[in-house]
Structures are given as structure tokens and as C-alpha cells.
Enzyme design. Structure first.
Site, PDB file in Angstrom:
ATOM      1  N   THR A  10       0.794  -1.223   0.000  1.00 19.72           N
ATOM      2  CA  THR A  10       0.000   0.000   0.000  1.00 19.72           C
ATOM      3  C   THR A  10       0.828   1.276   0.000  1.00 19.72           C
ATOM      4  OG1 THR A  10      -0.153  -0.064   2.420  1.00 19.72           O
ATOM      5  CG2 THR A  10      -1.928  -1.136   1.171  1.00 19.72           C
ATOM      6  N   ASP A  96       9.246 -10.304   1.662  1.00 19.76           N
ATOM      7  CA  ASP A  96       9.088  -9.581   2.925  1.00 19.76           C
ATOM      8  C   ASP A  96       9.101 -10.547   4.107  1.00 19.76           C
ATOM      9  OD1 ASP A  96       6.694 -10.600   1.911  1.00 19.76           O
ATOM     10  OD2 ASP A  96       5.460  -8.998   2.750  1.00 19.76           O
ATOM     11  N   ARG A  97       8.486 -11.715   3.940  1.00 17.24           N
ATOM     12  CA  ARG A  97       8.475 -12.710   5.011  1.00 17.24           C
ATOM     13  C   ARG A  97       9.876 -13.307   5.197  1.00 17.24           C
ATOM     14  NH1 ARG A  97       3.684 -16.836   4.063  1.00 17.24           N
ATOM     15  NH2 ARG A  97       4.171 -17.378   6.237  1.00 17.24           N
ATOM     16  N   THR A 120      -1.070  -4.798   6.003  1.00 17.07           N
ATOM     17  CA  THR A 120      -2.216  -5.036   5.122  1.00 17.07           C
ATOM     18  C   THR A 120      -2.771  -6.431   5.363  1.00 17.07           C
ATOM     19  OG1 THR A 120      -1.249  -3.574   3.454  1.00 17.07           O
ATOM     20  CG2 THR A 120      -2.999  -5.061   2.736  1.00 17.07           C
TER      21      THR A 120
END
Length: 243
Positions: A10, A96-97, A120
């Protein structure tokens, strides 16, 4: 001095690090993101390296202008990570993880670690004491739940995140706030309890945009750090440089 750019679902989160110390942070909307990045670079003229993680719809080529002036490093699955990936579909695991798992291993060595990223989406990522990434879970984040109630019903309003006034909502608005905020809280607590039964000794890292909002509601002992992804990107870059 490093500029860390996390291009997320986002918004873009940008941070300037002097070694391991965060000296500046800014959230950037996508409408005029390139000019905002240039302003940061102008303000911190000692930046020589830009580290980018991109899970957004921005094409990597859009960052290419920076490569002519700075050392630009992209954090991707091709980087080295300080854990063994036990995910059964490793190519579907979001970068990202992976970065969050990397940061947990580097910051808390020799521990079982559960990283909860409340953004998000809410993601749960578990790395055991042998530095094996086991997997986790994904569920809708707080704002996504508010939007879903509004989008998929005829009469429920779109509300902004708010601390519930009561457990038992006495109006529609109160009921929505109670259902969403308490629902997320109960979900996180239940996940933690389930992990505790199998791994009695582990640490919990809570991060993401809603980390501070949720931290005060959770009963379990956690390390709440809304900057953990940015710090983990910086640490993962350093890990690759020093390897």
C-alpha cells in the site's frame, strides 16, 4: 550510510541507516514516490548505498535511474539468508516474510522465533532454534477487514480503526469495532498459545503498521517494533556483504 526502501502493498517505507542505527524514516505514497526519494537523497548526502525490497506493482526498471548515481542492491530470493528454508513451496514465499525471518535470526540467535507482521495482511513466520524456517500463516489485516465488511455488504459502513468502547457493541459501529479489533487480538493470542504448546521457549516479535496499536492489547510478552522490517532489510544487506 544506507537508504532502505521497502516497496510494499500500500505504500513505500523508506529509512536511512548509519550502520545499524536508524536516523530517519518516512512513509511515501505511490503518487509521487520518485520525487520523495530524491528529496531524502538530497537531505542525506552521505548515502552511498540504496537497498530495495519490492513486493509492489512498481516495476524494478523504475528504480534504474538511481543505479547511475548510487550502489543499488535488490533484496531478492537470490540473496543469501541466515536460515534454512523449510517452506514446501519456497518460490511462493514472499520476500518480505523472508526478510523478517532473516532479521529474527540475526537479532535473536539461538532462539525459537515467531514474527507477527500486522500490516495489510497479518503474517506469522516461525524460525526454530536451529535456524530452520518452518512457515506460518496469513490472514487479513485490520484495515482489510474494515474494507471487506463495507465492500461485501449492502449496509455496513466503512469505518477507520478504533479502540472498541465495549466488548458487547450496542450500535452497529461499536459492533464492527469490537468484531474486528477484538477478533484480531483473539486470533493473535490463539496463534501464540498454539505455538506455545509445541515450542514452550520462543520469543515473539510484533511488527507492521498496526504493531503499536495491538501491542497494548496482547497479554503475552512480546517485542513490539514497527521498524523491524526496515531494520531486517538493513541487516540482511550487511549479512550478504560480510558473508
Amino acid at each position: 550510510m544506507n537508504l532502505i526502501i521497502d516497496s510494499g502493498n500500500t505504500k513505500i517505507k523508506a529509512a536511512v541507516f548509519e550502520d545499524d542505527t536508524l536516523v530517519f524514516k518516512q512513509h511515501i505514497v505511490y503518487d509521487d514516490w520518485q520525487n520523495d526519494i530524491k528529496k531524502i537523497l538530497k537531505s542525506f548526502n552521505k548515502i552511498d548505498t540504496i537497498v530495495i525490497s519490492n513486493v509492489s506493482k512498481i516495476e524494478t526498471v523504475q528504480f534504474s535511474e538511481l543505479e547511475s548515481m548510487y550502489n543499488v542492491s535488490y533484496i531478492t530470493r537470490d540473496n543469501k539468508f541466515p536460515f534454512t528454508n523449510g517452506y514446501q513451496s519456497p518460490q511462493t514465499l514472499g520476500i518480505d516474510r523472508m526478510v523478517l525471518a532473516s532479521g529474527a535470526v540475526l537479532k535473536y540467535p539461538g532462539k525459537n522465533r515467531l514474527v507477527i507482521d500486522a500490516g495489510t495482511c497479518i503474517t506469522y513466520d516461525f524460525v526454530d532454534e536451529t535456524n530452520t524456517y518452518l512457515g506460518g500463516a496469513i490472514s487479513p489485516g485490520i484495515q482489510l477487514r474494515y474494507k471487506s465488511l463495507n465492500n461485501y455488504t449492502a449496509n455496513l459502513p466503512l469505518l477507520s480503526k478504533e479502540e472498541p468502547a465495549n466488548m458487547i457493541g450496542t450500535t452497529t459501529n461499536e459492533s464492527i469495532h469490537s468484531g474486528i479489533v477484538n477478533g484480531v487480538t483473539f486470533e493473535i493470542e490463539s496463534f501464540i498459545d498454539a505455538y506455545s504448546e509445541r515450542y514452550p521457549n520462543f520469543i515473539i516479535i510484533l511488527t507492521g503498521g498496526d504493531a503499536d496499536f495491538l501491542a497494548k492489547r496482547l497479554k503475552n510478552t512480546i517485542f513490539a517494533n514497527s521498524n523491524f522490517l526496515l531494520e531486517s532489510l538493513n541487516q540482511t544487506f550487511q549479512y550478504n556483504q560480510n558473508d
